[in-house]
Motif scaffolding. Sequence first.
Motif, PDB file in Angstrom:
ATOM      1  N   SER A 185       0.695  -1.875  -0.433  1.00  9.49           N
ATOM      2  CA  SER A 185      -0.457   0.391  -0.143  1.00  9.49           C
ATOM      3  C   SER A 185       0.556   1.205  -0.392  1.00  9.49           C
ATOM      4  N   LEU A 186      -0.107   1.949   0.148  1.00 17.19           N
ATOM      5  CA  LEU A 186       0.969   3.304  -0.046  1.00 17.19           C
ATOM      6  C   LEU A 186       1.773   3.896   1.781  1.00 17.19           C
ATOM      7  N   ASN A 187       1.252   3.816   2.697  1.00 16.64           N
ATOM      8  CA  ASN A 187       2.299   3.303   3.528  1.00 16.64           C
ATOM      9  C   ASN A 187       3.060   2.136   4.132  1.00 16.64           C
ATOM     10  N   ASP A 188       2.553   1.577   3.180  1.00 24.26           N
ATOM     11  CA  ASP A 188       3.308  -0.467   3.648  1.00 24.26           C
ATOM     12  C   ASP A 188       4.338  -0.497   2.443  1.00 24.26           C
ATOM     13  N   PRO A 189       5.109  -0.640   2.118  1.00 24.07           N
ATOM     14  CA  PRO A 189       6.443  -0.881   0.960  1.00 24.07           C
ATOM     15  C   PRO A 189       6.551  -1.763   0.713  1.00 24.07           C
ATOM     16  N   CYS A 190       6.654  -3.024   1.279  1.00 23.70           N
ATOM     17  CA  CYS A 190       7.190  -4.478   1.536  1.00 23.70           C
ATOM     18  C   CYS A 190       6.198  -4.668   0.031  1.00 23.70           C
ATOM     19  N   ASP A 191       6.811  -5.619  -0.260  1.00 22.51           N
ATOM     20  CA  ASP A 191       6.603  -6.029  -1.912  1.00 22.51           C
ATOM     21  C   ASP A 191       5.627  -7.388  -2.021  1.00 22.51           C
ATOM     22  N   LYS A 192       5.120  -7.885  -2.859  1.00 25.41           N
ATOM     23  CA  LYS A 192       5.164  -9.081  -3.489  1.00 25.41           C
ATOM     24  C   LYS A 192       5.100  -9.134  -4.876  1.00 25.41           C
ATOM     25  N   LEU A 193       4.851 -10.398  -5.179  1.00 24.89           N
ATOM     26  CA  LEU A 193       5.084 -10.768  -6.824  1.00 24.89           C
ATOM     27  C   LEU A 193       3.365 -11.255  -7.257  1.00 24.89           C
ATOM     28  N   TYR A 194       3.099 -10.093  -7.930  1.00 21.63           N
ATOM     29  CA  TYR A 194       2.017 -10.815  -8.767  1.00 21.63           C
ATOM     30  C   TYR A 194       2.260 -11.804 -10.158  1.00 21.63           C
TER      31      TYR A 194
END
Length: 341
Positions: A185-194
Amino acid sequence: MRSVRLLGLLVTVSLLPACPIGDLFGDGETDGDDDDDGNDVNGFVSATDGATAGGPGGDGGWESGDQPTTTGIEMTGADNEPEAGCPCAEGTELVYVLSDVGSLWSFDPKSGSFAFIADIHCGGMVDTYSMGVSRKGRAWIQYWDGDLYTVDLNDASDPVECKDPGFVPGNPMFPQFGMAFVANSLNDPCDKLYAHSGISPDLQGPDVGALGVIDPQTLELSTIAGIDYAWGELTGTGTGRLFAFQGSAPAILTEYDKNTGDVIDVLPLPGLKSDNAFAFAWWGGDFYLFTSTGDFVTNSEVWHLDFDNSDDSDQALTLLTQAPIRIVGAGVSTCAPPLPM
């Protein structure tokens, strides 16, 4: 991402002498093998078996005995435990592209220039399919076997060795897939692979394809929702937005809700196709699209879509240049600038 064509097989057949096939092999058979099954020609699988000889099968896998050599690849596990705040590693600020023969390059949208990074050594495999880039500075690369391998973008070696994080392929909706990392999200920069289904460029209709997401720790691929396209590439942003480049004649740009798969918006891409080698990336509020039409040796064209209309162009789609390679994957991390620079 790219589609498979039987160009090489057609050229080979056209060069055969005009005589019965059985005479070529001298065994009294018309298929060139030693048995009566009519399927094999000197150990190759015929096109009627749903696979091209020595290549991916019709289900996206590899025929028995045709798998590429993958020995010697280091097993690392997911290695995705997030650091506090998920900081950006070095080498995550540009667009990174993957060639159809396994070389990594960077693309700088500000200058429109490409720079060679390294060739990839991955157990003998060369047929690349797609790529995503994480905040950790890792390129996640898929080959035609459907498996995922990682490469450290900051590894100065050439060739650079790939590593095996332990992903298990085989989901029928994702025999291969377009992919991208997206921030939570805008406030949570941690990422996932889609993931976006890579079944067939000609397959369109209700729920023929799917969106999926890969768990960062277990690497399990879960389906989010069915979608109307079974062929497409993805890109994501540091604010949590997910986009797909899909469809053909014309192609379209679709924004999806990454949690539900609902369509948020659709923008036609007149003049572009996604049935050959293609990829795209979000950078600085705009999209950079890489397309190759025609035969296998055509290098990719680079297109710029003024998506945020920062150039007052009414979202114009402009041809920028031609790449020095045929691009099948483009990865941009969620560390890339979200606004025009």
